[in-house]
Design an enzyme around this catalytic site. Structure first.
Site, short mmCIF file in Angstrom:
data_model
loop_
_atom_site.label_atom_id
_atom_site.label_comp_id
_atom_site.label_asym_id
_atom_site.label_seq_id
_atom_site.Cartn_x
_atom_site.Cartn_y
_atom_site.Cartn_z
CB VAL A 11 -1.58 8.93 0.52
CG1 VAL A 11 -0.22 9.52 0.84
CG2 VAL A 11 -1.68 7.53 1.09
CD GLU A 151 1.90 8.68 5.22
OE1 GLU A 151 2.45 9.76 4.99
OE2 GLU A 151 1.72 8.25 6.38
CG LEU A 153 -1.71 7.34 5.84
CD1 LEU A 153 -3.02 6.65 5.52
CD2 LEU A 153 -1.82 8.82 5.54
CE LYS A 208 3.54 1.64 2.53
NZ LYS A 208 2.68 1.90 3.66
CG ASN A 212 2.30 -1.99 3.73
OD1 ASN A 212 2.31 -1.57 4.89
ND2 ASN A 212 1.67 -1.36 2.76
CG PHE A 253 -1.16 -6.22 11.89
CD1 PHE A 253 -1.74 -6.07 10.65
CD2 PHE A 253 -0.85 -5.09 12.63
CE1 PHE A 253 -2.01 -4.80 10.15
CE2 PHE A 253 -1.11 -3.83 12.13
CZ PHE A 253 -1.69 -3.69 10.90
CG LEU A 254 -0.48 -11.90 16.42
CD1 LEU A 254 0.00 -12.47 17.74
CD2 LEU A 254 -0.10 -12.84 15.28
CE LYS A 255 -10.33 -9.70 16.67
NZ LYS A 255 -10.83 -11.04 16.87
CB CYS A 264 -1.84 -0.74 1.45
SG CYS A 264 -2.01 1.03 1.19
N1 LIG Z 1 -4.40 4.50 1.11
C1 LIG Z 1 -3.51 4.17 2.03
O1 LIG Z 1 -3.83 3.74 3.15
C2 LIG Z 1 -2.04 4.26 1.74
C3 LIG Z 1 -1.13 4.22 2.79
C4 LIG Z 1 0.22 4.32 2.51
C5 LIG Z 1 0.65 4.44 1.20
N2 LIG Z 1 -0.26 4.46 0.19
C6 LIG Z 1 0.23 4.62 -1.17
O2 LIG Z 1 0.03 5.96 -1.59
C7 LIG Z 1 -0.28 6.01 -2.98
C8 LIG Z 1 -1.60 6.72 -3.19
O3 LIG Z 1 -2.59 5.92 -2.58
P1 LIG Z 1 -4.08 6.48 -2.35
O4 LIG Z 1 -4.79 5.45 -1.55
O5 LIG Z 1 -4.02 7.88 -1.86
O6 LIG Z 1 -4.60 6.47 -3.86
P2 LIG Z 1 -5.89 7.19 -4.45
O7 LIG Z 1 -6.29 6.39 -5.61
O8 LIG Z 1 -6.86 7.46 -3.35
O9 LIG Z 1 -5.33 8.61 -4.93
C9 LIG Z 1 -4.49 8.80 -6.04
C10 LIG Z 1 -4.86 10.15 -6.66
O10 LIG Z 1 -3.91 10.48 -7.64
C11 LIG Z 1 -4.58 11.17 -8.69
N3 LIG Z 1 -3.74 11.16 -9.89
C12 LIG Z 1 -3.39 10.13 -10.67
N4 LIG Z 1 -2.59 10.54 -11.67
C13 LIG Z 1 -2.42 11.88 -11.52
C14 LIG Z 1 -1.71 12.87 -12.22
N5 LIG Z 1 -0.99 12.59 -13.31
N6 LIG Z 1 -1.77 14.15 -11.78
C15 LIG Z 1 -2.49 14.47 -10.69
N7 LIG Z 1 -3.19 13.56 -9.97
C16 LIG Z 1 -3.16 12.28 -10.38
C17 LIG Z 1 -5.88 10.39 -8.83
O11 LIG Z 1 -6.87 11.13 -9.49
C18 LIG Z 1 -6.22 10.13 -7.36
O12 LIG Z 1 -7.03 11.16 -6.82
C19 LIG Z 1 -0.23 4.58 -3.47
O13 LIG Z 1 1.04 4.29 -3.96
C20 LIG Z 1 -0.49 3.78 -2.20
O14 LIG Z 1 0.06 2.50 -2.26
C21 LIG Z 1 -1.59 4.39 0.43
#
Ligand SMILES: NC(=O)c1ccc[n+]([C@@H]2O[C@H](COP(=O)([O-])OP(=O)(O)OC[C@H]3O[C@@H](n4cnc5c(N)ncnc54)[C@H](O)[C@@H]3O)[C@@H](O)[C@H]2O)c1
Length: 433
Positions: A11, A151, A153, A208, A212, A253-255, A264
């Site tokens: 994200v 978010e 996405l 959010k 989801n 989402f009906l698959k 997530c």
């Molecule tokens: N991946 C998705 O599709 C998606 C979509 C919407 C929302 N989210 C939400 O967004 C959030 C992040 O998800 P993600 O998939 O990007 O996670 P991710 O694990 O890919 O990224 C998290 C990042 O945070 C860094 N991090 C952790 N602690 C830290 C700190 N103290 N200082 C600096 N960096 C630090 C980690 O090293 C990692 O790179 C989650 O809450 C997730 O639920 C994810």
């Protein structure tokens, strides 16, 4: 506008690149040194279509930078997005230690007004906790605001989603915070014509988890219907098509299939159930969603076991390791469940994915990995299809059949027509047909 993003994962990186794309100056911070070093050399830590090109363009233009210093991130911009992980804790609750740590660290380095924006998916009322944390740890009485900006996405089309969202949700307590975020998102609102919804922080946070969980519920609902189809001779593909044309229901989402995975849905449904429990509401419908989802993969595994009789020493090809097409993300992917169970049963695995082999090999180094799906099924006693990659839909089935030792296909994504597969000589099991 200058923006800092703390947490440069899926994200954070996509958001940072997209903010740069709409003209902002972005500093992406992460405490993973290796990740930041890779990014500085434009080596992407994740696969997402168009990301490398976007990041490269904006790094070259000087609009996007990377750092391991949260102190630098705190001084760099007035607006600081928190995009760190919120993984599941032992009881299904979201582990908030990463978010809390960012709050503490920002508070310690703040010397002027800052707006901290929760981009991570967090439980309702996290804003209140974050506010208490900043008040506790900031050195002086420095003004700040908290905001929520969940978010939405989807991996596999993350950049398109970030630049053309269905809506932007903002939760704020002050006009100042609302107007900063309104200005920040103005280019996206102008371009995409999407609505920017401004509400209180708790409602934004809850939007959010509710969104989801609702999508996960649609998937589990259609999977439950698929079970009834199997017991009655109806065809889930026809049923889903018939349902989806109703505008009140919609086709997405009906698959029916092996069930949802990814970083997530599983954790967000777990967290939402847990939050509801904590505030005294038994969210029974979501507990069923969880149970149906778990059952779905077990059911497919059972079909495989019934076909093979004895799994030990059998060679099984798994086609598709990513939890969905368009990404190399394997978090909570059905492939992990199948790999674990089949290895436990002493099967030999051959694995294929167009982009996720390396990430999977980090968890399971022993099996053989392939870049060609037909090579992957060579000599296999059965093939299990788990991701609906277009490459699988386009498979040359004659070559697949010729390559396999036994033409058994367990299709967790309903990619093929059962009658056609039978006519081609496959023993074919799919979902709800
Ligand atoms: N991946 C998705 O599709 C998606 C979509 C919407 C929302 N989210 C939400 O967004 C959030 C992040 O998800 P993600 O998939 O990007 O996670 P991710 O694990 O890919 O990224 C998290 C990042 O945070 C860094 N991090 C952790 N602690 C830290 C700190 N103290 N200082 C600096 N960096 C630090 C980690 O090293 C990692 O790179 C989650 O809450 C997730 O639920 C994810």
């Amino acid at each position: 506008m200058k923006i800092s993003i703390v947490g440069t994962g899926y994200v954070g990186l996509v958001t940072g690149a997209c903010f740069a794309e709409i003209g902002h100056d972005v500093l992406c911070v992460d405490n993973d040194d290796a990740k930041i070093e890779r990014l500085k050399t434009l080596d992407m830590p994740i696969y997402e279509e168009g990301l490398e090109e976007l990041v490269t363009r904006h790094v070259d233009a000087g609009r996007l930078r990377f750092s391991i210093s949260i102190e630098e991130g705190t001084h760099y911009a007035q607006v600081i997005f928190i995009a760190v992980g919120t993984p599941p804790g032992s009881q299904g609750q979201a582990d908030m230690s990463y978010v809390e740590r960012v709050g503490r660290e920002v508070a310690q380095h703040m010397s002027d007004y800052r707006l901290l924006v929760e981009k991570s998916t967090v439980p309702v009322n996290t804003g209140k906790q974050l506010k208490r944390t900043i008040e506790k740890y900031s050195k002086a009485d420095i003004p700040f605001d908290i905001a929520s900006n969940p978010e939405f996405l989807r991996e596999g089309r993350a950049i398109r989603d970030a630049l053309n969202p269905d809506r932007i949700v903002i939760g704020v307590e002050t006009e100042r915070a609302g107007s900063i975020l309104g200005e920040l998102y103005e280019p996206i609102v102008r371009r995409s014509g999407c609505e920017l919804l401004v509400m209180d922080i708790a409602s934004a946070e809850l939007t959010k988890h509710a969104s989801n969980s609702f999508l996960a519920m649609k998937i589990s609902f259609i999977n439950a219907v698929s079970r009834v189809c199997e017991l009655t001779g109806a065809d889930i593909e026809r049923v889903a098509h018939g349902m989806g044309l109703d505008k009140r229901i919609g086709p997405s989402f009906l698959k029916a299939g092996v069930g949802y995975g990814g970083s997530c849905f599983p954790k967000d449904v777990d967290a939402f159930v847990r939050i509801a429990d904590e505030v005294g509401y038994d969210f029974a419908i979501l507990k069923c969603v969880q149970a149906i989802n778990k059952d779905q993969r077990k059911r497919l595994m059972q079909k495989l076991q019934e076909e093979l009789w004895v799994v030990a020493e059998k060679t099984i090809a798994i086609l598709g390791l990513a939890f969905k097409p368009g990404t190399d993300d394997i978090r909570e992917a059905p492939s992990l469940y199948f790999a674990e169970k089949l290895l436990e049963a002493k099967a030999h695995l051959r694995l294929w994915d167009p982009v996720a082999n390396a990430k999977f090999a980090a968890c399971y180094p022993a099996p053989a990995y392939f870049t060609d799906p037909v090579e992957c099924v060579r000599g296999a006693d059965a093939a299990v299809l788990l991701t609906d990659w277009p490459q699988l839909k386009a498979l040359d089935l004659a070559k697949v059949k010729a390559a396999m030792a036994c033409p058994i296909v367990i299709d967790g994504r309903n990619l093929f027509d059962p009658a056609d597969m039978a006519a081609r000589g496959f023993t074919y099991h799919c979902v709800g047909r």
